[in-house]
Each structure stands twice: as structure tokens, then as C-alpha cells.
Design an enzyme around this catalytic site. Structure first.
Site, PDB file in Angstrom:
ATOM      1  N   GLU A   1      37.225  46.439  30.100  1.00 18.96           N
ATOM      2  CA  GLU A   1      38.310  46.032  31.007  1.00 18.96           C
ATOM      3  C   GLU A   1      39.588  46.051  30.161  1.00 18.96           C
ATOM      4  O   GLU A   1      40.405  46.944  30.292  1.00 18.96           O
ATOM      5  CB  GLU A   1      38.034  44.634  31.590  1.00 18.96           C
TER       6      GLU A   1
ATOM      7  N   ASP B   1      36.387  41.539  42.533  1.00 22.39           N
ATOM      8  CA  ASP B   1      36.525  40.725  41.314  1.00 22.39           C
ATOM      9  C   ASP B   1      36.888  39.268  41.667  1.00 22.39           C
ATOM     10  O   ASP B   1      36.002  38.416  41.726  1.00 22.39           O
ATOM     11  CB  ASP B   1      37.565  41.350  40.376  1.00 22.39           C
ATOM     12  N   ASP B   2      38.173  39.002  41.907  1.00 27.25           N
ATOM     13  CA  ASP B   2      38.654  37.651  42.226  1.00 27.25           C
ATOM     14  C   ASP B   2      39.637  37.768  43.393  1.00 27.25           C
ATOM     15  O   ASP B   2      40.855  37.650  43.210  1.00 27.25           O
ATOM     16  CB  ASP B   2      39.356  37.044  41.005  1.00 27.25           C
TER      17      ASP B   2
ATOM     18  N   HIS C   1      33.436  37.172  41.497  1.00 28.08           N
ATOM     19  CA  HIS C   1      33.290  35.824  40.918  1.00 28.08           C
ATOM     20  C   HIS C   1      33.507  34.824  42.035  1.00 28.08           C
ATOM     21  O   HIS C   1      34.601  34.802  42.633  1.00 28.08           O
ATOM     22  CB  HIS C   1      34.330  35.610  39.821  1.00 28.08           C
TER      23      HIS C   1
ATOM     24  N   HIS D   1      30.583  42.997  42.132  1.00 27.53           N
ATOM     25  CA  HIS D   1      31.426  42.387  41.091  1.00 27.53           C
ATOM     26  C   HIS D   1      32.373  41.423  41.775  1.00 27.53           C
ATOM     27  O   HIS D   1      33.457  41.798  42.243  1.00 27.53           O
ATOM     28  CB  HIS D   1      32.177  43.477  40.321  1.00 27.53           C
TER      29      HIS D   1
ATOM     30  N   HIS E   1      30.677  42.304  31.561  1.00 27.64           N
ATOM     31  CA  HIS E   1      32.033  42.850  31.625  1.00 27.64           C
ATOM     32  C   HIS E   1      32.278  43.581  30.299  1.00 27.64           C
ATOM     33  O   HIS E   1      32.073  43.006  29.219  1.00 27.64           O
ATOM     34  CB  HIS E   1      33.066  41.738  31.737  1.00 27.64           C
TER      35      HIS E   1
END
Ligand code: ADE
Ligand code: ZN
Length: 336
Positions: free
Chosen positions: A196, A274-275, A15, A13, A193
Site C-alpha cells: 500500500e 477499505d474504510d 475494516h 477488504h 496488507h
């Protein structure tokens, strides 16, 4: 003690646009003659104070606006793969958001060529394998997602799955049922997703309507015991992102994160970043900080690493090889 940051693992996961560090944003902006809203790297980084998912997305889309050429996408992905490889990532399944680029006039081909060249070179130079997962922006229309899917068809062999990201509330999986039906008919795996900011009903829809192989986040699963039963029965993996959840205020504090309860329930949970450029840590930092905050045992940490390999979309022989590496690292930690 297990070397948490370097334990062999997969990242599922992630991005790629969320790995865009301020230094690289400024360097590429200068090269492309793009003026940024922020006067310096420090000022940009200081703006990374989020109150919810949308407050993050606003700044995330602004950062990626400087990406224009194949070389830009190549440098972005190469920087991530180097950092991930140094933290024990053997395999990465990398999200990209084509609409965030094509809607600004960058060709789909530019994005995919730059990214795939970086992935190929990283496999050769670093021994890190990877796949691309193409995400649809769920706050745009289903028609735009369908057009994006059609644009991707000539690159079918370079994209393992399609996913769904961006603003969750008000954009349920059901909005994209036809797009995902078509994607599966074209041979793509599916992820989304869900859970969340949205409740368990978004996860039910992702399973029932989009037929996802994994749920991205899914941290709100425990609110619904019937859903937990379903996830257990089908062994659906959840790609959990602890530091992201704290930064976007999905949980108030890392010590209150449900990850340990998810493991206790037997769910196939994994840890991901994630980021990472925006949320204060790559996957290694997610492992280290979460293990400390929740008091995870070495056995639980090894389970998380194993889960990440088992939940990945690689072939069984490669999975076996990566799992053997984890067992070896665990045995060395036990004797050392
Ligand atoms: N796009 C990038 N990061 C995201 C996240 N955490 N949730 C939804 N969309 C995203
Ligand atoms: Zn995400």
C-alpha cells in the site's frame, strides 16, 4: 449498461471499524457518555482530510474509541451489512482489529459476540453471507499479536483468517512470521496488507514468510515484473481499494490508478472499499467511480465481480451460485 452499483459481488477488504459513520459515532458516544473532540457530525466529517496512511489511522482509532458494548459492535456491523447488501454484496469478508478494543479495556468476547450476532442476523434477514478476518496491528509488538491470537483460539470457528494492518512502513511482514506460523498451524488462512505504502519487498515477504492466500492492496506490485510473474503463477488475488488509495495519496488521482494495468497484466484484482465511512464511498461507489475514471469496459467490470467471488474463502458450491448470478446480470445487461 451494467448496473455497477448492484452487480452481484463479494467485498474482501473492509475494516468494520472503517464503516463507522459520524452520525453513528455521535449516537453511540452519547449513549455511552463519551465526550468527543469534535463538537458536531459536520465538524468530524470536515476533519477527514488525509495526507497519508498515518494521518487517517490517527482519526480512525479515535472514532472507534466510543465502542464499548456488544450492542455497539452489533449496530456497527448491521449498518455496514445493510448498505453492502443494497449494493449487490452477496458475501463480505470483514476485518476487525481486536487490539484496538482490548487495549482500551473492552473484552475480546464483547467484540466478537456483537459482530458475530450481526453477521448471523444479516445472513438470515438480508441473504448476505460473511466471514470475519482478525487483523493484527503491525505497529504493535509481535508478542501482542501472539497474545491476541491465543485469545481468539476459543472462537476459532468464527474467524476464517488472520491479517495484518495499520502502519506499514517500518513494520514488515517478517516481524510477524512466528505469529502467522502459529495461526496457520491452528487452521487459520492468512492475508496481509502489503504494497500500500510499502514497496514490492513487503509483498514478497507476505507471500514467502506469511504464506498469504491474498494480498490486501498490492497496488505497488507492477513496480516489480518478477513479482507480477509470481502473483500470476500462483493466481494470488489482490484486494484493491481505489478510493482509499486516492484519499491516502497512494495515487494522485483516480485516473492514474493502476487497476486497469493490473487487469491487463492478468492479475486477479478485486475492487473494495477499505474504510468507506472515511474514504467517500462504499464498494458500489468504488466500482462506479473507478470504471468512469479508467474507462473500464463491461467485460472488465464483470471480471472484477467474478474475481471477487473466486478470491473469497467460501465453498465451491456457494461460489458457483454467486458466479451464476453474475453471469445472469451480465447477460441481462447485454440484451437490455
Ligand atoms: N486499517 C484500516 N484501514 C487501513 C489501511 N488502508 N491500511 C492499513 N491499515 C488499515
Ligand atoms: Zn485496509
Amino acid at each position: 449498461m451494467i448496473d455497477l452499483a448492484r452487480l452481484p459481488k463479494a467485498e474482501l477488504h473492509l475494516h468494520i471499524e472503517g464503516t463507522f459513520e459520524p452520525e453513528l459515532i455521535f449516537a453511540i458516544a452519547q449513549r455511552n457518555g463519551v465526550k468527543l473532540k469534535y463538537p458536531s457530525v459536520e465538524a468530524l466529517r470536515a476533519a477527514y482530510e488525509f495526507t497519508d496512511l498515518q494521518s487517517f489511522l490517527d482519526i480512525y482509532y479515535e472514532g472507534m474509541n466510543v465502542l464499548r458494548s456488544e450492542r455497539d459492535y452489533y449496530e456497527l456491523a448491521t449498518a455496514y451489512l445493510r448498505r453492502a447488501g443494497a449494493q449487490g454484496v452477496r458475501h463480505a469478508e470483514i476485518f476487525f482489529d481486536p487490539q484496538a478494543h482490548t487495549d482500551r479495556g473492552v473484552a475480546f468476547e464483547t467484540v466478537i459476540e456483537g459482530l458475530t450476532q450481526a453477521l448471523t442476523d444479516a445472513r438470515d434477514a438480508l441473504g448476505v453471507s460473511s466471514h470475519l478476518i482478525m487483523c493484527f496491528l503491525r505497529d504493535l509488538s509481535a508478542q501482542s499479536a501472539m497474545e491476541t491470537l491465543e485469545r481468539a483460539l476459543p472462537y476459532r470457528d468464527r474467524i476464517v483468517a488472520v491479517g495484518l494492518d495499520s502502519a506499514e512502513i517500518g513494520n514488515p511482514p517478517s516481524k510477524f512470521q512466528a505469529v502467522f506460523d502459529r495461526a496457520r498451524a491452528e487452521g487459520f488462512l492468512t492475508v496481509a496488507h502489503a504494497g500500500e505504502e510499502g514497496g514490492p519487498e513487503y509483498i514478497w515477504e507476505a507471500l514467502d514468510l506469511l504464506r498469504v492466500s491474498r494480498v490486501d492492496h498490492g497496488v505497488r506490485s507492477l513496480e516489480d515484473p518478477k513479482l507480477v510473474d509470481r502473483l500470476l503463477r500462483q493466481r494470488i488475488p489482490l484486494t484493491v481499494c481505489p478510493l482509499s488509495n486516492v484519499k491516502l495519496r497512494v495515487v494522485a488521482d483516480l485516473r492514474e490508478h493502476p487497476l486497469k494495468k493490473m487487469l491487463d497484466a492478468g492479475l486477479v484484482a478485486t475492487v473494495n472499499s477499505d474504510d468507506p465511512a472515511y474514504f467517500g464511498g462504499y464498494v458500489g461507489e468504488n466500482f462506479v467511480q473507478t470504471a468512469a475514471a479508467l474507462g473500464l469496459s463491461d467485460a472488465e467490470i464483470v471480471t472484477l465481480a467474478r474475481n471477487s467471488i473466486e478470491a473469497s474463502f467460501i465453498d465451491d458450491a456457494t461460489k458457483r451460485a454467486y458466479l451464476d448470478e453474475i453471469e445472469e446480470a451480465a447477460a441481462n445487461a447485454a440484451t437490455g
